[in-house]
Design a protein around this motif. Structure first.
Motif, PDB file in Angstrom:
ATOM      1  N   VAL A   1       0.833  -1.199   0.000  1.00  0.00           N
ATOM      2  CA  VAL A   1       0.000   0.000   0.000  1.00  0.00           C
ATOM      3  C   VAL A   1       0.872   1.255   0.000  1.00  0.00           C
ATOM      4  O   VAL A   1       0.667   2.168  -0.806  1.00  0.00           O
ATOM      5  N   VAL A   2       1.886   1.286   0.882  1.00  0.00           N
ATOM      6  CA  VAL A   2       2.737   2.486   0.968  1.00  0.00           C
ATOM      7  C   VAL A   2       3.404   2.760  -0.377  1.00  0.00           C
ATOM      8  O   VAL A   2       3.527   3.907  -0.804  1.00  0.00           O
ATOM      9  N   GLU A   3       3.805   1.700  -1.096  1.00  0.00           N
ATOM     10  CA  GLU A   3       4.498   1.936  -2.365  1.00  0.00           C
ATOM     11  C   GLU A   3       3.609   2.622  -3.394  1.00  0.00           C
ATOM     12  O   GLU A   3       4.105   3.312  -4.270  1.00  0.00           O
TER      13      GLU A   3
ATOM     14  N   ALA B   1      10.242   4.713  -5.961  1.00  0.00           N
ATOM     15  CA  ALA B   1      10.721   5.502  -4.825  1.00  0.00           C
ATOM     16  C   ALA B   1      10.752   4.656  -3.554  1.00  0.00           C
ATOM     17  O   ALA B   1      11.530   4.920  -2.639  1.00  0.00           O
ATOM     18  N   PHE B   2       9.940   3.647  -3.503  1.00  0.00           N
ATOM     19  CA  PHE B   2       9.912   2.797  -2.320  1.00  0.00           C
ATOM     20  C   PHE B   2      11.137   1.893  -2.332  1.00  0.00           C
ATOM     21  O   PHE B   2      11.460   1.280  -3.340  1.00  0.00           O
ATOM     22  N   ILE B   3      11.818   1.819  -1.179  1.00  0.00           N
ATOM     23  CA  ILE B   3      13.046   1.023  -1.129  1.00  0.00           C
ATOM     24  C   ILE B   3      12.736  -0.378  -0.635  1.00  0.00           C
ATOM     25  O   ILE B   3      12.270  -0.544   0.484  1.00  0.00           O
TER      26      ILE B   3
ATOM     27  N   GLY C   1      15.919   1.582  15.111  1.00  0.00           N
ATOM     28  CA  GLY C   1      16.127   2.679  14.174  1.00  0.00           C
ATOM     29  C   GLY C   1      15.343   3.868  14.670  1.00  0.00           C
ATOM     30  O   GLY C   1      14.393   3.716  15.424  1.00  0.00           O
ATOM     31  N   PRO C   2      15.776   5.058  14.259  1.00  0.00           N
ATOM     32  CA  PRO C   2      15.090   6.254  14.750  1.00  0.00           C
ATOM     33  C   PRO C   2      13.635   6.301  14.286  1.00  0.00           C
ATOM     34  O   PRO C   2      13.242   5.588  13.368  1.00  0.00           O
ATOM     35  N   ASN C   3      12.923   7.147  14.949  1.00  0.00           N
ATOM     36  CA  ASN C   3      11.565   7.445  14.564  1.00  0.00           C
ATOM     37  C   ASN C   3      11.538   7.831  13.090  1.00  0.00           C
ATOM     38  O   ASN C   3      12.428   8.529  12.632  1.00  0.00           O
ATOM     39  N   MET C   4      10.546   7.363  12.377  1.00  0.00           N
ATOM     40  CA  MET C   4      10.379   7.706  10.952  1.00  0.00           C
ATOM     41  C   MET C   4      11.333   6.962  10.030  1.00  0.00           C
ATOM     42  O   MET C   4      11.345   7.192   8.817  1.00  0.00           O
ATOM     43  N   ALA C   5      12.135   6.035  10.585  1.00  0.00           N
ATOM     44  CA  ALA C   5      13.102   5.354   9.738  1.00  0.00           C
ATOM     45  C   ALA C   5      12.404   4.392   8.776  1.00  0.00           C
ATOM     46  O   ALA C   5      12.867   4.173   7.660  1.00  0.00           O
ATOM     47  N   GLY C   6      11.316   3.810   9.228  1.00  0.00           N
ATOM     48  CA  GLY C   6      10.616   2.844   8.370  1.00  0.00           C
ATOM     49  C   GLY C   6      10.400   1.509   9.055  1.00  0.00           C
ATOM     50  O   GLY C   6      10.128   0.500   8.401  1.00  0.00           O
ATOM     51  N   LYS C   7      10.495   1.479  10.381  1.00  0.00           N
ATOM     52  CA  LYS C   7      10.347   0.214  11.116  1.00  0.00           C
ATOM     53  C   LYS C   7       8.934  -0.350  10.975  1.00  0.00           C
ATOM     54  O   LYS C   7       8.750  -1.514  10.618  1.00  0.00           O
ATOM     55  N   SER C   8       7.950   0.480  11.258  1.00  0.00           N
ATOM     56  CA  SER C   8       6.563  -0.003  11.199  1.00  0.00           C
ATOM     57  C   SER C   8       6.231  -0.483   9.790  1.00  0.00           C
ATOM     58  O   SER C   8       5.465  -1.426   9.603  1.00  0.00           O
ATOM     59  N   THR C   9       6.800   0.174   8.810  1.00  0.00           N
ATOM     60  CA  THR C   9       6.511  -0.198   7.430  1.00  0.00           C
ATOM     61  C   THR C   9       7.056  -1.590   7.126  1.00  0.00           C
ATOM     62  O   THR C   9       6.363  -2.425   6.539  1.00  0.00           O
TER      63      THR C   9
ATOM     64  N   LEU D   1      17.713   6.129   5.058  1.00  0.00           N
ATOM     65  CA  LEU D   1      18.046   5.303   3.900  1.00  0.00           C
ATOM     66  C   LEU D   1      16.964   4.269   3.624  1.00  0.00           C
ATOM     67  O   LEU D   1      16.938   3.675   2.562  1.00  0.00           O
ATOM     68  N   ARG D   2      16.086   4.018   4.613  1.00  0.00           N
ATOM     69  CA  ARG D   2      14.987   3.059   4.484  1.00  0.00           C
ATOM     70  C   ARG D   2      15.492   1.660   4.191  1.00  0.00           C
ATOM     71  O   ARG D   2      14.768   0.853   3.636  1.00  0.00           O
ATOM     72  N   ARG D   3      16.775   1.411   4.490  1.00  0.00           N
ATOM     73  CA  ARG D   3      17.321   0.093   4.176  1.00  0.00           C
ATOM     74  C   ARG D   3      17.511  -0.704   5.449  1.00  0.00           C
ATOM     75  O   ARG D   3      18.038  -0.201   6.437  1.00  0.00           O
TER      76      ARG D   3
HETATM   77  P1  ADP Z   1       8.975   4.211  12.001  1.00  0.00           P
HETATM   78  O1  ADP Z   1       8.030   3.148  12.372  1.00  0.00           O
HETATM   79  O2  ADP Z   1      10.384   3.739  12.011  1.00  0.00           O
HETATM   80  O3  ADP Z   1       8.821   5.442  12.789  1.00  0.00           O
HETATM   81  P2  ADP Z   1       7.500   4.268   9.549  1.00  0.00           P
HETATM   82  O4  ADP Z   1       7.559   2.833   9.181  1.00  0.00           O
HETATM   83  O5  ADP Z   1       6.258   4.788  10.116  1.00  0.00           O
HETATM   84  O6  ADP Z   1       8.716   4.647  10.493  1.00  0.00           O
HETATM   85  O7  ADP Z   1       7.886   5.045   8.212  1.00  0.00           O
HETATM   86  C1  ADP Z   1       7.803   6.414   8.127  1.00  0.00           C
HETATM   87  C2  ADP Z   1       7.614   6.828   6.684  1.00  0.00           C
HETATM   88  O8  ADP Z   1       8.760   6.510   5.923  1.00  0.00           O
HETATM   89  C3  ADP Z   1       6.510   6.084   5.972  1.00  0.00           C
HETATM   90  O9  ADP Z   1       5.309   6.726   6.157  1.00  0.00           O
HETATM   91  C4  ADP Z   1       6.920   6.099   4.538  1.00  0.00           C
HETATM   92  O10 ADP Z   1       6.467   7.280   3.906  1.00  0.00           O
HETATM   93  C5  ADP Z   1       8.415   6.157   4.602  1.00  0.00           C
HETATM   94  N1  ADP Z   1       8.988   4.836   4.316  1.00  0.00           N
HETATM   95  C6  ADP Z   1       9.036   3.792   5.166  1.00  0.00           C
HETATM   96  N2  ADP Z   1       9.653   2.740   4.588  1.00  0.00           N
HETATM   97  C7  ADP Z   1      10.010   3.138   3.353  1.00  0.00           C
HETATM   98  C8  ADP Z   1      10.703   2.498   2.267  1.00  0.00           C
HETATM   99  N3  ADP Z   1      11.147   1.244   2.359  1.00  0.00           N
HETATM  100  N4  ADP Z   1      10.907   3.213   1.135  1.00  0.00           N
HETATM  101  C9  ADP Z   1      10.453   4.473   1.046  1.00  0.00           C
HETATM  102  N5  ADP Z   1       9.809   5.117   2.029  1.00  0.00           N
HETATM  103  C10 ADP Z   1       9.576   4.478   3.176  1.00  0.00           C
END
Ligand code: ADP
Ligand code: MG
Length: 856
Positions: free
Chosen positions: A587-589, A596-598, A615-623, A760-762
């Motif tokens: 969905v996020v992609e 753009a999605f990594i 990883g820091p807040n907003m890094a992409g953990k929940s995703t 880096l979302r990696r």
């Molecule tokens: P966290 O849980 O670490 O705080 P999130 O998973 O909520 O971070 O991700 C924050 C935002 O980062 C997402 O809303 C999305 O827009 C972007 N994001 C997350 N993972 C990726 C990814 N693999 N590639 C591109 N963008 C991503």
């Protein structure tokens, strides 16, 4: 006072006393009126003006709606969970002696609705019933019916799983035995509760009701077994209710399907919502931003509904999953077959609901034509699947009965040129009808020709023949010519500047026209009703075809989504390992530009079954966490997954929990709720489960939270052996990997660029060494002096904790030295600066000064 009631009010009271829990819509002329308490409530719910009506000596509250606007109001009331009794005039007011007779002709309740305008084509509208288990096994019989599609199913549900079962079906209305009024039914908060007499839920009475309704001797043929009392009771109570409120609807129900446990994965509410399967976290009703929204390439309403149901019921059997995947793979590979199948599907209307309407005697001529046009696509769908190799597709092909006789019968009878009445019956269908029409048309023609003949006869050039509903046919002559009309002209009507006449001849022909018209209408109605009855006999076959069409539609939709979105077929097996390469969040992609999605790789197996994700807040953990859950769910639904390669060991449950402070789902969420939910996972998860924990333990103080998180992880690792991903900003949790062999650390990489961080979302092996909270705060726009102070406090805290944290000591960071104890004079100087108040020139001067000082 009642004794002073007018006759109308007495009539209303009588109706109301029989429907005390419904709003009574009481037909008076062109309006439906609400009286007394109904008027007060209705005016609030529907924004109607509340007036009052003279009722003998007193005045009664009154509110009304125009009869033609009925559906709109019903829709609103049903959405609000209210019931409505529609009380119509059942005799012609013109012929009535005294008060017009009125009767409740229809009950509309949230779970018992038919009309398209009150329904959403893309999802089922369920009426549910629960019945207790006499055996006291801690379970209930749970019956589910969709009146609009005729679906009826029943299964046994353990009490503790009831909220999940109710949550997944989201019934609009729930029938319960009256005696249950005393205790709350878990998970029933969202639906309209309808309590019915206990005896209706008695297994014996209910079984009799079912046998009567479906005309069978006993229920064994449907798979009911000894001990299924509560199942029969729930089903029977539901059927009895429908027979009462919507008799026609009950007739169109299909025989109950008994579902046995273990076929589908139970999804609890938190998982369903956090993975955003069919509903976005922020609510709002649409499917935008959900998995269903991304996969929803289904082209028919029944396909849409089936896809939704399937997403909420992933399979638990490797063979069944692979059977679906084989079919999806074949359609994904064979562009021609997929395109042809979808071209055929695109023209198929809601066969399920059409079938029910035919069965209930409600289908209009237009709907009959829609049925025939839809059936006409079946041969095309068959042709598209003719070479199918996947057994599931072959099975669908086999079941796709084109029902030629039904289609031919409709086409031979209903005139597509005039599906409204009159004229609904095709010319050539009935000699009698054709003759009557000829008589009618001849008479109309004769009257039309009368105009020129009478002009000639009277010499009045402006004479004309006309027709109106009240006076029928007439000859109209301008007032100035009134003296010149012949003696056989009889005055019919006088207008301001014209006179209207009839002649004996005109009258005779008029009778011919009207007589023929009446006969035509009656005959057309009879022929149409006959057709509908004939087709009604085939309703079970139409429903069977509808089911096949829906099945093909879903498979083709998943294939289409797979091709469009570049998904891969997962290898699903009975092993433990989970391995995703190049996985994306489906969905996020879609919410970002292409590419753009990594993508990320994730693997879990016995040796590395618990992943601590930092990883820091907003890094992409929940995703990452959610994309793993979605990949497993999609695979078990029989869909391709958003990855480059995927191997998925079947899981029995997916549990998803989001810590209280990150939990958008529930406003009232507290640490207590979070812990309740965590507890329920620890009780229900097995080694075959996938557990996804997102920031659990965050809802309390750091040390508390850390302790709970640590203990939970240990339990999952040591006792449950479940595949687990734990996303946390507590980088301290990474030290668990030193003690627990099955724990691995991963983090979502960030790069430090000076004082900034770049996401880096990696996903990379190893834990984050720290939380980067200060950097994120800075990115978020906290004032520089606050950020600087935060860094200072952090360093002090870390220094204080150091003795306990020898292993996890953060590496020295050069830049931070600059701000260390805050004593350096240059720092003091910087802290005093307010960049916003400097002009560019002043800034440059300041920079030069600082550089010079630093070089010294
Ligand atoms: P966290 O849980 O670490 O705080 P999130 O998973 O909520 O971070 O991700 C924050 C935002 O980062 C997402 O809303 C999305 O827009 C972007 N994001 C997350 N993972 C990726 C990814 N693999 N590639 C591109 N963008 C991503
Ligand atoms: Mg998060």
């Amino acid at each position: 006072m009642a004794s002073e009631d007018t006759p109308l009010m007495l009539q209303w009271r009588d109706v109301k006393s029989r429907h005390p829990d419904a709003l009574v819509f009481f037909r008076v002329g062109d309006f439906y009126e609400l009286f007394n308490e109904d008027a007060v409530e209705g005016s609030k719910l529907l924004d109607l003006t509340l007036t009052s009506r003279n009722n003998g000596a007193s005045r009664a509250p009154l509110a009304g709606i125009p009869a033609h606007a009925l559906e709109g109001y019903l829709r609103r009331l049903v959405a609000l969970g209210r019931r409505v009794a529609i009380c119509d005039q059942v005799e012609d007011p013109a012929l009535a002696k005294g008060l017009v007779k009125r009767e409740v002709t229809e009950m509309v309740t949230p779970g018992a609705v038919f009309a398209d305008a009150l329904l959403d084509a893309r999802r089922n509208n369920y009426l549910a019933a629960l019945a207790g288990d006499a055996a006291g096994e801690g379970s209930v019989g749970f019956a589910l019916a969709d009146l609009s599609t005729g679906e009826l199913s029943v299964r046994r549900v353990p009490w503790e799983e009831l909220p999940d079962a109710l949550g997944a079906a989201e019934p609009a209305e729930l029938l319960l035995p009256r005696s249950w009024e005393l205790f709350p039914v878990p998970g029933a908060a969202g639906c309209t509760l309808t309590y019915r007499a206990d005896w209706l839920f008695d297994p014996r009475a209910a079984t009799e009701e079912l046998a009567r309704l479906f005309r069978v001797a006993n229920l064994a043929g449907w798979g009911f077994e000894a001990g299924d009392d509560s199942l029969a009771a729930a089903c029977g109570a539901l059927a009895a209710y429908l027979a009462e409120v919507q008799p026609a609807g009950a007739v169109a129900l299909r025989p109950p399907r008994v579902e046995r446990a273990g076929l589908a994965m139970a999804l609890d509410e938190m998982t369903r919502r956090n993975l955003e399967l069919v509903e976005p976290l922020r609510g709002g009703g649409g499917v935008e931003g959900t998995l269903l929204g991304v996969l929803d390439e289904a082209l028919t309403p029944m396909g849409c509904r089936l896809l939704r149901r399937r997403l909420l019921a992933p399979l638990l059997d490797v063979e069944a999953i692979n059977a679906r995947l084989d079919a999806v793979a074949e359609l994904a590979d064979d562009d021609g077959a997929r395109r042809d199948a979808r071209a055929a599907l695109a023209e198929v209307r809601d066969l399920e609901r059409l079938a029910v309407k035919v069965g209930a005697g409600r289908a209009t001529p237009r709907e009959m034509l829609a049925l025939s046009a839809s059936l006409a696509r079946v041969p095309l769908l068959r042709a598209a699947l003719a070479d199918a190799r996947a057994p599931l597709l072959a099975e669908h092909l086999e079941g796709l009965d084109p029902l030629d006789e039904v289609r031919e019968a409709i086409d031979a009878t209903v005139d597509p040129a005039a599906p409204g009445e009159p004229g609904v019956i095709r010319p050539g269908r009935s000699a009698e009808l054709d003759e009557l029409r000829a008589v009618h048309d001849g008479a109309v023609d004769f009257i039309a020709r009368l105009q020129s003949r009478e002009r000639e006869r009277t010499g009045i050039a402006s004479l004309k023949v006309g027709f109106n509903r009240v006076f029928g046919y007439y000859l109209e002559v301008g007032r100035s010519h009134a003296g010149r009309v012949p003696a056989d002209y009889h005055r019919k009507q006088t207008l301001a500047n014209a006179e209207r006449y009839y002649t004996p001849e005109l009258k005779e022909w008029e009778e011919k026209v009207l007589g023929a018209e009446e006969k035509v209408a009656a005959l057309e109605q009879r022929l149409f009703a006959e057709l509908r009855l004939d087709v009604a006999r085939e309703v079970p076959r139409i429903q069977a075809v509808a089911e096949q069409v829906a099945g093909v539609d879903v498979l083709a939709a998943l294939a289409e989504a797979a091709v469009r979105r570049d998904y891969v077929r997962p290898e699903v097996d009975a092993g433990f390992a989970l391995e995703l390469r190049g996985a994306r969040h489906p969905v996020v992609e879609t919410m970002m530009p292409r590419e753009a999605f990594i993508p990320n790789d994730v693997s879990l197996d016995h040796a590395a079954r618990v992943m601590i994700l930092t990883g820091p807040n907003m890094a992409g953990k929940s995703t990452v966490l959610r994309q793993v859950g979605l990949a497993v769910l999609m695979a078990q639904v029989g869909s391709f997954v958003a990855a480059r390669a995927a191997r998925i060991g079947l899981v029995d449950r997916i549990f998803t929990r989001v810590g209280a402070s990150d939990n958008l789902v529930r406003g009232q969420s507290t640490f207590m709720v979070e812990m309740n939910e965590t507890a329920s996972i620890l009780h229900a998860a097995t080694a075959r489960s996938l557990v996804l924990l997102d920031e659990i333990g965050r809802g309390t103080s750091t040390w508390d939270g850390l302790s709970v998180a640590t203990a939970t992880t240990e339990h999952l690792h040591d006792a449950l052996l479940a595949k687990t991903i734990f996303a946390t900003h507590y980088h301290e949790l990474t030290r668990l990997a030193e003690r627990l062999p099955g724990v691995v650390n991963f983090s979502v990489a960030v790069r430090e660029v000076g004082e900034d961080i770049v996401f880096l979302r990696r996903l990379v092996p190893g834990g984050a060494d720290r939380s980067y909270g200060v950097e994120v705060a800075r990115l978020a726009g906290l004032p520089p002096e606050v950020v600087a102070r935060a860094r200072q406090v952090l360093l002090e805290l870390e220094a204080a904790a150091r003795p306990h944290a020898a292993v996890a000591a953060p590496p020295p960071v050069v830049q931070l030295g600059l701000f260390d104890a805050g004593l350096h004079p240059l720092v003091e100087r910087l802290r005093a600066v307010d960049p916003n108040s400097l002009t560019p020139l002043q800034a440059l001067a300041l920079l030069a000064e600082l550089v010079e000082a630093a070089r010294k």
